[in-house]
Design a protein around this motif. Sequence first.
Motif, mmCIF file in Angstrom:
data_model
loop_
_atom_site.group_PDB
_atom_site.id
_atom_site.type_symbol
_atom_site.label_atom_id
_atom_site.label_comp_id
_atom_site.label_asym_id
_atom_site.label_seq_id
_atom_site.Cartn_x
_atom_site.Cartn_y
_atom_site.Cartn_z
ATOM 1 N N THR A 29 -23.996 -8.657 -38.773
ATOM 2 C CA THR A 29 -24.957 -9.057 -39.797
ATOM 3 C C THR A 29 -24.265 -9.838 -40.910
ATOM 4 O OG1 THR A 29 -26.141 -7.010 -39.360
ATOM 5 C CG2 THR A 29 -26.769 -8.209 -41.335
ATOM 6 N N ALA A 30 -23.141 -9.287 -41.394
ATOM 7 C CA ALA A 30 -22.430 -9.952 -42.491
ATOM 8 C C ALA A 30 -22.012 -11.357 -42.083
ATOM 9 C CB ALA A 30 -21.211 -9.135 -42.900
ATOM 10 N N ARG A 31 -21.552 -11.489 -40.846
ATOM 11 C CA ARG A 31 -21.119 -12.800 -40.368
ATOM 12 C C ARG A 31 -22.293 -13.773 -40.355
ATOM 13 N NH1 ARG A 31 -19.398 -12.039 -34.836
ATOM 14 N NH2 ARG A 31 -17.781 -10.693 -35.661
ATOM 15 N N LEU A 39 -21.480 -18.567 -47.350
ATOM 16 C CA LEU A 39 -20.601 -17.741 -48.178
ATOM 17 C C LEU A 39 -19.387 -17.325 -47.346
ATOM 18 C CD1 LEU A 39 -23.414 -15.357 -49.509
ATOM 19 C CD2 LEU A 39 -22.530 -17.384 -50.667
ATOM 20 N N ARG A 40 -18.349 -16.831 -48.021
ATOM 21 C CA ARG A 40 -17.214 -16.296 -47.273
ATOM 22 C C ARG A 40 -17.555 -14.903 -46.777
ATOM 23 N NH1 ARG A 40 -13.027 -15.463 -51.070
ATOM 24 N NH2 ARG A 40 -14.679 -15.605 -52.604
ATOM 25 N N HIS A 41 -16.898 -14.452 -45.723
ATOM 26 C CA HIS A 41 -17.163 -13.127 -45.167
ATOM 27 C C HIS A 41 -15.869 -12.321 -45.135
ATOM 28 C CE1 HIS A 41 -17.608 -10.754 -41.156
ATOM 29 N NE2 HIS A 41 -17.786 -9.961 -42.191
ATOM 30 N N ILE A 42 -15.899 -11.140 -45.743
ATOM 31 C CA ILE A 42 -14.729 -10.275 -45.731
ATOM 32 C C ILE A 42 -15.083 -8.968 -45.033
ATOM 33 C CG2 ILE A 42 -12.986 -9.067 -47.139
ATOM 34 C CD1 ILE A 42 -12.836 -12.064 -47.564
ATOM 35 N N ASP A 43 -14.418 -8.713 -43.910
ATOM 36 C CA ASP A 43 -14.620 -7.489 -43.142
ATOM 37 C C ASP A 43 -13.562 -6.480 -43.617
ATOM 38 O OD1 ASP A 43 -14.506 -5.474 -41.267
ATOM 39 O OD2 ASP A 43 -14.432 -6.809 -39.522
ATOM 40 N N LYS A 87 -14.040 -13.569 -36.382
ATOM 41 C CA LYS A 87 -13.209 -14.238 -37.345
ATOM 42 C C LYS A 87 -11.724 -13.882 -37.150
ATOM 43 C CE LYS A 87 -13.888 -15.437 -41.913
ATOM 44 N NZ LYS A 87 -15.056 -15.695 -42.656
ATOM 45 N N THR A 88 -10.860 -14.862 -37.336
ATOM 46 C CA THR A 88 -9.430 -14.626 -37.181
ATOM 47 C C THR A 88 -8.878 -13.837 -38.365
ATOM 48 O OG1 THR A 88 -9.368 -16.785 -36.146
ATOM 49 C CG2 THR A 88 -7.240 -15.792 -36.686
ATOM 50 N N VAL A 89 -8.128 -12.773 -38.061
ATOM 51 C CA VAL A 89 -7.506 -11.968 -39.114
ATOM 52 C C VAL A 89 -5.996 -12.155 -39.023
ATOM 53 C CG1 VAL A 89 -7.301 -9.649 -40.094
ATOM 54 C CG2 VAL A 89 -9.344 -10.263 -38.797
ATOM 55 N N ILE A 90 -5.392 -12.542 -40.131
ATOM 56 C CA ILE A 90 -3.943 -12.767 -40.165
ATOM 57 C C ILE A 90 -3.296 -11.698 -41.031
ATOM 58 C CG2 ILE A 90 -2.114 -14.463 -40.633
ATOM 59 C CD1 ILE A 90 -4.078 -15.814 -38.883
ATOM 60 N N ALA A 91 -2.327 -10.985 -40.480
ATOM 61 C CA ALA A 91 -1.589 -9.997 -41.274
ATOM 62 C C ALA A 91 -0.126 -10.399 -41.303
ATOM 63 C CB ALA A 91 -1.742 -8.605 -40.669
#
Length: 463
Positions: A29-31, A39-43, A87-91
């Motif tokens: 939903t947020a995406r 808007l930007r999306h932060i999971d 979405k790509t998550v970079i750590a």
Amino acid sequence: MKTRPEKNEILERLVITIDGPAGSGKTTTARGVARRLNLRHIDTGAMYRAVTWKVLETGTDIRDGDRVGRVALDICIAFADHDGSPKTVIADGTDVTDAIRSSEVTENVSLVSSYPLVRKAMVRMQRRFARSGGVVLEGRDIGSVVLPDAEVKIYLDASTEERARRRLKELEAKGVTKGMDEVRESIERRDRLDSGHELSPLKIPVGAHIVDTTDLTIDGQVARVCETATRTAARLFELMTAEKDPNRFKREKPIYRLGRLTILFLARILFGLRIVGREGYEFYENYVYASNHRSNVDPPVVGSTIGRELAFLAKESLFRNKLFGKLIATYNAIPTRRDAFDRRVIRRALALLDAGGSLLIFPEGQRVAGERLGDAKAGVGYLALKSGAPVVPIYVSGTQNLGRALIRRPRITVLRGRPIRVTDSATAEPTGANSREFGRMVMSAIETLHEDFENDGKLLGGS
Ligand code: DC
């Protein structure tokens, strides 16, 4: 001169929070909402997962809360926009999009996210992500603890049965076969773990708009949230552009204005008063201003920084001296017994708010020494929820020990945050429990300002 905002500008700068239990469809939903409203999306779940991944990757002892906390404080997490989903998550420079969904991470993330240091680090990062607005954040505690000042707060819910069905389908798509009972049990176990957190348990934020997704499609969920966001933006736009007597809420009687400007002037030259965030969020409406409390000079000093006439609550004993009592009554002090929830006072304050007046209160109820903030008394939440007036959080620092001012000039700082407002009044009917909960949200917002002050007080600027 401030230029008037465009309606779209408000929508583009909104902060939307989506909370809910596992399997309620938050991420999808947020995406969808982020994509539709640009808007930007932060999971935030992905952030706790990334920390867990790093802990496992580096062989850190997962039972050692301090060590794990240090990993959380050091990690650098970024969300890269990618056309494909998810979405790509970079750590720390590594693409962990897939790695954080492994069963090893999933099994350990609840423990990792229960450590106070980990929460502190993640909450700080989440607030930084949200600072400039234009963002959808999803998680468990976003509307209640992380961003109580978000304009749009959504709580997604769905029956356990439905959530288990969705999870099963997800697993099947990945080629994993599991029984319905096993999946349902695992969902129930996670619910228990997620609502059992002492620090940030999963709960419905006061004033959130609840969307039951049991019978909704993803498109339906996205549409509901977007409608709520658009409606909120329209309401804020109206508040910012009121044509009829826009200064009604800012009127001051001459003696009030004179006193206020005198105190403001003295505080500036004697104590180096600095105001941060002033008039940043000026709407044509009345507010409950809520500040932390360190010193007896807080009411006049904080009050002087707000360019409108306010009422205050003052201890009954202050009225014993006739002359002083008269003076503070001129400045709208309402006598209050501090020991009890004073019905008479609440009634007076509500009448004042209903008539369009604003109020400055100190939710801790008494002065709190040291750097720590106290807990809110129930009064602030009750007043705000009953009157519907948004609460503006304020952090004041430097008002203690003004007596030493002769030796070393202290610097008083007053930081003003964004109003905490209710998205859906249906979930904001005042009760004892949600009044206390709203009070906690107010203190959490003041704590955020405190953190800003500690972290980059020197960079904050202000006048
Ligand atoms: O939504 P998710 O499954 O990706 O979340 C992973 C874990 O992180 C979950 O066990 C709860 C925790 N979490 C949290 O404690 N606070 C948040 N704001 C988000 C997630």
